[in-house]
Design a protein around this motif. Structure first.
Motif, mmCIF file in Angstrom:
data_model
loop_
_atom_site.group_PDB
_atom_site.id
_atom_site.type_symbol
_atom_site.label_atom_id
_atom_site.label_comp_id
_atom_site.label_asym_id
_atom_site.label_seq_id
_atom_site.Cartn_x
_atom_site.Cartn_y
_atom_site.Cartn_z
ATOM 1 N N CYS A 242 0.918 -1.309 0.104
ATOM 2 C CA CYS A 242 0.064 0.070 0.072
ATOM 3 C C CYS A 242 0.908 1.363 0.103
ATOM 4 O O CYS A 242 0.543 2.298 -0.747
ATOM 5 C CB CYS A 242 -0.939 0.134 1.230
ATOM 6 S SG CYS A 242 -2.501 -1.060 1.054
ATOM 7 N N ARG A 243 1.977 1.292 0.626
ATOM 8 C CA ARG A 243 2.927 2.466 0.744
ATOM 9 C C ARG A 243 3.416 2.358 -0.429
ATOM 10 O O ARG A 243 3.589 3.723 -1.000
ATOM 11 C CB ARG A 243 4.016 2.206 1.793
ATOM 12 C CG ARG A 243 5.001 3.498 1.979
ATOM 13 C CD ARG A 243 5.755 3.503 3.200
ATOM 14 N NE ARG A 243 4.707 3.968 4.278
ATOM 15 C CZ ARG A 243 4.146 4.916 4.484
ATOM 16 N NH1 ARG A 243 4.598 6.144 3.956
ATOM 17 N NH2 ARG A 243 3.318 5.209 5.720
ATOM 18 N N ARG A 244 4.094 1.433 -1.298
ATOM 19 C CA ARG A 244 4.460 1.658 -2.467
ATOM 20 C C ARG A 244 3.685 2.189 -3.495
ATOM 21 O O ARG A 244 3.893 3.156 -4.265
ATOM 22 C CB ARG A 244 5.089 0.443 -3.059
ATOM 23 C CG ARG A 244 5.512 0.392 -4.420
ATOM 24 C CD ARG A 244 5.935 -1.062 -4.793
ATOM 25 N NE ARG A 244 5.108 -2.001 -4.642
ATOM 26 C CZ ARG A 244 3.997 -2.319 -5.445
ATOM 27 N NH1 ARG A 244 4.145 -1.448 -6.336
ATOM 28 N NH2 ARG A 244 3.205 -3.403 -5.066
ATOM 29 N N LEU A 245 2.181 1.884 -3.559
ATOM 30 C CA LEU A 245 1.229 2.189 -4.323
ATOM 31 C C LEU A 245 0.889 3.749 -3.974
ATOM 32 O O LEU A 245 0.674 4.609 -4.974
ATOM 33 C CB LEU A 245 -0.062 1.359 -4.501
ATOM 34 C CG LEU A 245 0.284 -0.121 -4.916
ATOM 35 C CD1 LEU A 245 -0.842 -0.914 -4.589
ATOM 36 C CD2 LEU A 245 0.298 -0.029 -6.751
ATOM 37 N N ALA A 246 0.677 3.966 -2.736
ATOM 38 C CA ALA A 246 0.346 5.542 -2.244
ATOM 39 C C ALA A 246 1.648 6.368 -2.729
ATOM 40 O O ALA A 246 1.170 7.412 -3.351
ATOM 41 C CB ALA A 246 0.406 5.414 -0.781
ATOM 42 N N GLU A 247 2.818 5.964 -2.705
ATOM 43 C CA GLU A 247 3.835 6.805 -3.197
ATOM 44 C C GLU A 247 3.721 7.074 -4.792
ATOM 45 O O GLU A 247 3.967 8.313 -5.452
ATOM 46 C CB GLU A 247 5.195 6.123 -2.907
ATOM 47 C CG GLU A 247 5.624 6.418 -1.506
ATOM 48 C CD GLU A 247 6.894 5.583 -1.287
ATOM 49 O OE1 GLU A 247 7.383 4.893 -2.067
ATOM 50 O OE2 GLU A 247 7.248 5.762 -0.242
ATOM 51 N N ASP A 248 3.132 6.090 -5.504
ATOM 52 C CA ASP A 248 2.912 6.360 -6.870
ATOM 53 C C ASP A 248 2.047 7.511 -7.373
ATOM 54 O O ASP A 248 1.827 7.977 -8.128
ATOM 55 C CB ASP A 248 2.605 4.982 -7.467
ATOM 56 C CG ASP A 248 3.704 3.962 -7.658
ATOM 57 O OD1 ASP A 248 4.979 4.582 -7.505
ATOM 58 O OD2 ASP A 248 3.437 3.016 -7.732
ATOM 59 N N HIS A 249 0.750 7.238 -6.259
ATOM 60 C CA HIS A 249 -0.439 8.314 -6.377
ATOM 61 C C HIS A 249 -0.239 9.594 -5.695
ATOM 62 O O HIS A 249 -1.153 10.589 -5.781
ATOM 63 C CB HIS A 249 -1.715 7.610 -5.724
ATOM 64 C CG HIS A 249 -2.144 6.570 -6.772
ATOM 65 N ND1 HIS A 249 -3.239 6.893 -7.740
ATOM 66 C CD2 HIS A 249 -1.918 5.165 -6.870
ATOM 67 C CE1 HIS A 249 -3.529 5.699 -8.137
ATOM 68 N NE2 HIS A 249 -2.935 4.637 -7.857
ATOM 69 N N GLY A 250 1.138 9.691 -5.121
ATOM 70 C CA GLY A 250 1.245 11.137 -4.131
ATOM 71 C C GLY A 250 0.175 11.097 -3.072
ATOM 72 O O GLY A 250 0.041 12.207 -2.610
ATOM 73 N N ILE A 251 0.052 10.031 -2.447
ATOM 74 C CA ILE A 251 -0.912 10.015 -1.305
ATOM 75 C C ILE A 251 -0.353 9.410 -0.039
ATOM 76 O O ILE A 251 -0.951 8.937 0.871
ATOM 77 C CB ILE A 251 -2.318 9.715 -1.620
ATOM 78 C CG1 ILE A 251 -2.379 8.118 -2.163
ATOM 79 C CG2 ILE A 251 -2.991 10.345 -2.439
ATOM 80 C CD1 ILE A 251 -3.816 7.559 -2.141
ATOM 81 N N ALA A 252 1.159 9.133 0.066
ATOM 82 C CA ALA A 252 1.398 8.561 1.287
ATOM 83 C C ALA A 252 1.290 9.209 2.382
ATOM 84 O O ALA A 252 1.458 8.325 3.484
ATOM 85 C CB ALA A 252 3.041 8.031 0.798
ATOM 86 N N ASP A 253 1.341 10.449 2.473
ATOM 87 C CA ASP A 253 1.224 11.172 3.692
ATOM 88 C C ASP A 253 -0.185 11.055 4.345
ATOM 89 O O ASP A 253 -0.205 11.274 5.650
ATOM 90 C CB ASP A 253 1.421 12.821 3.364
ATOM 91 C CG ASP A 253 0.404 13.229 2.354
ATOM 92 O OD1 ASP A 253 -0.001 12.583 1.389
ATOM 93 O OD2 ASP A 253 0.005 14.415 2.478
ATOM 94 N N THR A 254 -1.102 10.456 3.726
ATOM 95 C CA THR A 254 -2.320 10.353 4.345
ATOM 96 C C THR A 254 -2.673 8.584 4.740
ATOM 97 O O THR A 254 -3.529 8.353 5.171
ATOM 98 C CB THR A 254 -3.496 10.747 3.643
ATOM 99 O OG1 THR A 254 -3.545 10.244 1.997
ATOM 100 C CG2 THR A 254 -3.734 12.293 3.521
ATOM 101 N N LEU A 255 -1.437 7.857 4.099
ATOM 102 C CA LEU A 255 -1.684 6.620 4.508
ATOM 103 C C LEU A 255 -1.518 6.228 6.208
ATOM 104 O O LEU A 255 -0.570 6.665 6.610
ATOM 105 C CB LEU A 255 -0.676 5.818 3.715
ATOM 106 C CG LEU A 255 -0.308 4.084 4.172
ATOM 107 C CD1 LEU A 255 -1.751 3.364 3.823
ATOM 108 C CD2 LEU A 255 0.619 3.752 3.315
ATOM 109 N N MET A 256 -2.563 5.480 6.616
ATOM 110 C CA MET A 256 -2.278 4.985 7.893
ATOM 111 C C MET A 256 -1.941 3.476 8.157
ATOM 112 O O MET A 256 -2.691 2.749 7.741
ATOM 113 C CB MET A 256 -3.539 5.326 8.733
ATOM 114 C CG MET A 256 -3.613 4.781 10.472
ATOM 115 S SD MET A 256 -4.973 4.987 10.979
ATOM 116 C CE MET A 256 -6.027 3.698 10.420
ATOM 117 N N PRO A 257 -0.817 3.361 8.562
ATOM 118 C CA PRO A 257 -0.532 1.775 8.665
ATOM 119 C C PRO A 257 -1.434 1.135 9.589
ATOM 120 O O PRO A 257 -1.752 1.647 10.527
ATOM 121 C CB PRO A 257 0.995 1.804 9.294
ATOM 122 C CG PRO A 257 1.620 3.237 8.868
ATOM 123 C CD PRO A 257 0.359 3.950 8.948
ATOM 124 N N VAL A 258 -1.551 -0.049 9.298
ATOM 125 C CA VAL A 258 -2.321 -0.843 10.340
ATOM 126 C C VAL A 258 -1.650 -2.037 10.667
ATOM 127 O O VAL A 258 -1.064 -2.870 9.970
ATOM 128 C CB VAL A 258 -3.734 -1.392 9.550
ATOM 129 C CG1 VAL A 258 -4.790 -2.290 10.476
ATOM 130 C CG2 VAL A 258 -4.546 -0.119 9.194
#
Length: 336
Positions: free
Chosen positions: A131-147
């Protein structure tokens, strides 16, 4: 610091429930499953994408968060019917306050032995990384909450160790497999939160998924650590209240229950002289294997929680009602 109450929403359709959440100025949580489209075109029910148009209705909310629906996916579908690529694309389609990494829950009815628990911890760790890798591709890693996931308190530590590099000062992490957990005991809610409080850096806070209002008094000593909880318990209460009154469970009826439930949770948080409720020692870890017996056990547990929290009257646990409640749970699982 105070624990924030996030209201779980069953959908984002325009109507009384969404209007009430907007009027309360209460942050809300929506499940990926609630935004799913399904098709029977090929003769069986299959996932067919996201209902992105519903997200437009959420603009009046003070904030909206997104959950990956890990428990629902496991219980109803045997796994996620969508890919992580699909899920992260949904997360990128709206300015969510935060969106939760996909995770693999370990409740007793999902992970039936220790080996399966450990397997699902490994899958949770991998899903967080993907999810973090894909979030970085979309530019939304800063709003990703690890679970993080776990059955034992130490299980969560296994996830934290694997994801340590992504836990920066001020990070928020989600703690899964909490909503069916007893409050006390070596695997209880308090034991898990206390263990996390001891091992996490001071600046890292947690969101506890699905924690019921009856547990709030026990979490007050951890306000410095717990940023928020979410719940949709008002929906369960509304369903049973409507049945007792012999009326339909309309969205307007549910919305009224939401307002009362939110008010009750804020009263709990505001009162430091709050009397702790009597502990009920449930052993949900020994959930029966038979589907009907499981439904009965879950029905009893849910009714007891609502009685203890004041959402139901103390005399509302009767054998016929338990069976009716269990029938709803059983039917929902069959429908899935």
């Amino acid at each position: 610091m105070s624990i924030e109450i996030i209201v779980g929403l069953p959908h984002l359709s325009a109507g009384p429930i969404l209007a009430q959440a907007c009027a309360l100025r209460q942050p809300a949580l929506i499940s990926a499953n609630a935004l799913s489209r399904w098709s029977d075109r090929r003769g069986w029910r299959e996932w067919a994408g996201w209902r992105l148009s519903q997200l437009r209705n959420a603009k009046g909310l003070s904030a909206l968060c997104l959950d990956s629906a890990g428990f629902v996916a496991a219980a109803r579908y045997g796994g996620f019917p969508w890919s992580l690529t699909d899920y992260v694309a949904l997360a990128a389609a709206f300015p969510f306050r935060w969106w939760a990494s996909a995770d693999y829950c370990v409740e007793a009815e999902i992970a039936r032995d220790r080996e399966e628990v450990i397997d699902r911890l490994s899958r949770t760790i991998r899903a967080n990384r993907d999810c973090r890798r894909l979030a970085e591709d979309h530019g939304i890693a800063d709003t990703l909450m690890p679970v993080i996931q776990g059955r034992l308190p130490a299980d969560y530590e296994r996830c934290i160790d694997a994801l340590w590099g992504s836990l920066r000062p001020g990070s928020l992490i989600g703690v899964g497999s909490m909503c069916r957990r007893d409050i006390h005991g070596p695997e209880g809610l308090v034991a898990v939160v206390d263990h996390l409080d001891q091992i996490l850096p001071p600046a890292v806070r947690i969101h506890a998924f699905g924690v019921k209002g009856s547990a709030l008094p026990y979490l007050l000593p951890f306000e410095h650590r717990i940023a928020s909880i979410d719940s949709q318990a008002y929906g369960i209460s509304a369903r049973q209240a409507a049945r007792q009154a012999g009326m339909s469970k309309t969205d307007r009826f549910v919305a009224a229950h939401m307002a009362r439930w939110v008010g009750a949770q804020h009263e709990r948080l505001a009162s430091r002289a709050l009397r702790l409720p009597h502990h009920r020692p449930d052993d949900l870890g020994s959930m029966p294997m038979d589907p009907w017996a499981t439904a009965i056990a879950l029905a009893r547990s849910e009714i007891r929680d609502l009685i203890e929290s004041g959402d139901l009257d103390h005399d509302q646990m009767t054998a016929p009602w338990i069976e009716q409640w269990a029938a709803d749970i059983y039917a929902e699982r069959l429908a899935g």
